[in-house]
Design a protein around this motif. Structure first.
Motif, PDB file in Angstrom:
ATOM      1  N   LEU A   1       0.887  -1.148   0.000  1.00 55.77           N
ATOM      2  CA  LEU A   1       0.000   0.000   0.000  1.00 55.77           C
ATOM      3  C   LEU A   1       0.933   1.207   0.000  1.00 55.77           C
ATOM      4  O   LEU A   1       1.647   1.418   0.986  1.00 55.77           O
TER       5      LEU A   1
ATOM      6  N   TYR B   1      -2.223  -1.248  -5.322  1.00 54.79           N
ATOM      7  CA  TYR B   1      -1.052  -1.972  -4.850  1.00 54.79           C
ATOM      8  C   TYR B   1       0.151  -1.614  -5.719  1.00 54.79           C
ATOM      9  O   TYR B   1       0.024  -1.395  -6.930  1.00 54.79           O
TER      10      TYR B   1
ATOM     11  N   GLU C   1       3.723  -3.415  -6.692  1.00 53.75           N
ATOM     12  CA  GLU C   1       4.561  -4.602  -6.609  1.00 53.75           C
ATOM     13  C   GLU C   1       5.914  -4.279  -7.216  1.00 53.75           C
ATOM     14  O   GLU C   1       6.000  -3.942  -8.400  1.00 53.75           O
TER      15      GLU C   1
ATOM     16  N   TRP D   1      -2.475  -9.374   1.775  1.00 51.87           N
ATOM     17  CA  TRP D   1      -1.120  -9.309   2.314  1.00 51.87           C
ATOM     18  C   TRP D   1      -0.685 -10.643   2.913  1.00 51.87           C
ATOM     19  O   TRP D   1       0.474 -11.035   2.804  1.00 51.87           O
TER      20      TRP D   1
END
Length: 527
Positions: free
Chosen positions: A175, A186, A188, A261
């Protein structure tokens, strides 16, 4: 036949004892110990940081109406600290200090980060992740980041660099800010996950147009109303701080954060369980907007805040299950902590105040989030390492800022010169070793580089206001004087709630702590 065989024969047959045999044995014992140390694999490390969790929010710290069986198990199987601290009473400065081992007031722009803040921790900075990576650990951060991305600002539609991967992490799933601030996506590694190039993400400080729905213009549509601030862009029926458009395929549902998560954490651990790993699991559950998954809603009589504590406990339990399933529990050190103390109404009408009942989020302490009173920075602090940490309770003063130096010592890594300037090696205290000492002093700050400060030194606590007459932010039920002096002195054993200023009776101690605080604030570091 070697010395061992000769010793066994002499013992069993009662032959005359040869002193040369004893000297050979004594010379060999250090080699045996060394070989055992080399053979023992380095422990995995999981640091779980809760968000806005108070000292009194867990069953193992006295909560009666919030079931936290997994955290209570963690405490029962490990060491529960009664003087465990974070270094600041807001999230960004605490997280900065946890990673860098340096007080946040020593660096500009370490206050609560806005939605499009650049990377606060610069590439090349020694962090707990980079130190453990140097020792051969694989490293990941999963959860709330809130330490900025990119330079000079995030490129939401491109490569978000620098970020965690430039300061020692091999992998991140984030986050990017905090969930009451935009955007709800999100990240990544270096990119926004599932972003459609045909629907670019825009994030700004000003409304993109008069027709942009906000918590003010479309208040009647909200599924959770706001009480102050938090009334700009609407996502998932909740208005946030800041403005953004686009990125529809990348947006998440608030209720699914914890599940995602845990799924990502388990997958990362399982990818290479044979190699030692460091996981920084940064929860968001108790922070506003508090929207736990539907299966946790109604779990407590305290509304969504209490339900979010239960969801956090579930997360800890899921990580523990994964370690058990993979046979990793015995060689994994878990550190559980919080980024600051509790807050009730933090911008949303979620029932936290109305449904508080007799629950005391800060336990016996005054203050909470935003405050340098004890409730702002003294939080739950647990360490479990089966077979290495003897279960019990410790009164030693430990702090999240000490994790870089302590975990570097655990991994056998030396701190670079000038790095981790306020991080002390408290590994013996964290492991509960007999006679191990914690900190002899700790500076507590609220937010940013100039504000209110606290100094805990042994049994004494100095509180310095930025300006005389200002009151400390507190959890709603805590009543404080309308005006506060520039300096106040408290004796914590007799007054843990910091209600009686004893500076007039102890002028020498007051002067001593003022000088101590001034010296730490002015220095390059305190280690």
């Amino acid at each position: 036949m070697g010395w061992g065989g000769n010793f066994r024969i002499a013992w069993r047959t009662r032959l005359p004892f040869n002193p040369h045999m004893l000297r050979s044995l004594l010379r060999f014992l250090p080699l045996v110990a060394c070989a055992a140390a080399i053979a023992a694999p380095p422990p995995n490390v999981i640091v779980i940081m809760a968000d806005d969790l108070g000292y009194g929010d867990l069953g193992c710290y006295g909560a009666k109406t919030m079931p936290t069986p997994n955290l209570d198990r963690l405490a029962a199987e490990g060491l529960r600290f009664t003087s465990g601290y974070c270094s600041a009473s807001t999230c960004t400065p605490t997280r900065f200090s946890l990673l860098t081992g340096t007080y946040a007031f020593r660096q500009e722009r370490t206050g609560i980060a806005p939605p499009s803040a650049p990377a606060i921790i610069k590439p090349g900075t020694a962090t707990v992740a980079s130190l453990l990576k140097q020792a051969g650990y694989r490293t990941a951060v999963i959860g709330k980041w809130h330490l900025g991305l990119g330079d000079p600002e995030p490129d939401w539609n491109g490569v978000l660099k620098p970020g965690p991967l430039e300061i020692g992490f091999d992998h991140c799933f984030l986050l990017p800010t905090t969930n009451d601030r935009v955007p709800q996506v999100y990240v990544e590694d270096h990119r926004v996950l599932n972003l459609d190039a045909k629907d670019p993400l825009w994030v700004g400080n000003q409304s993109p147009g008069p027709d942009h729905p906000t918590g003010v213009s479309h208040r009647a549509t909200l599924k959770m109303d706001w009480s102050h601030g938090h009334n700009q862009t609407i996502h998932n029926g909740i208005s946030r701080i800041g403005f953004y458009t686009g990125g529809q395929t990348a947006r998440f549902r608030d209720e699914d954060l914890a599940d995602e998560w845990i799924r990502r954490s388990n997958a990362w651990i399982e990818a290479d369980p044979q190699k030692p790993f460091f996981l920084y699991f940064a929860s968001h559950d108790v922070h506003v907007p508090r929207i736990p998954h539907e299966r946790f809603q109604g779990a407590t009589p305290h509304g969504f805040r209490g339900d979010s504590v239960v969801q956090l406990d579930w997360c800890v339990g899921e990580l523990m299950k994964t370690l058990d399933r993979l046979g990793l529990s015995e060689n994994t050190m878990i550190v559980f902590c919080s980024d600051n103390g509790p807050v009730l109404d933090d911008g949303y009408k979620d029932g936290a105040v109305e449904k508080l009942g007799d629950h005391r989020p800060a336990g016996p302490f005054s203050g909470g989030k935003y405050s340098v009173l004890e409730g702002g920075t003294r939080t739950p602090f647990l360490v479990r390492w089966p077979g290495r940490v003897k279960p019990g309770v410790s009164d030693e003063v430990v702090c999240t800022i000490d994790l870089p130096a302590s975990l570097a010592a655990l991994a056998g890594v030396s701190l670079p010169e000038g790095a981790c300037r306020d991080s002390f090696n408290l590994l013996p205290a964290l492991l509960g070793e007999a006679g191990a000492m914690g900190r002899d002093h700790l500076v507590q700050q609220d937010n940013g580089v100039s504000g209110n400060f606290g100094l805990r030194a042994g049994e004494w606590k100095l509180v310095r206001q930025k300006k005389a007459g200002r009151t400390q932010a507190v959890v709603s039920l805590d009543k404080r004087p309308e005006k506060a002096p520039l300096h106040a002195l408290y004796h914590l054993p007799s007054d843990p709630a910091e209600r009686r200023d004893v500076s007039a009776e102890n002028p020498e101690k007051l002067r001593e702590l003022i000088a101590k605080l001034d010296a730490v604030l002015a220095a390059e570091g305190s280690r």
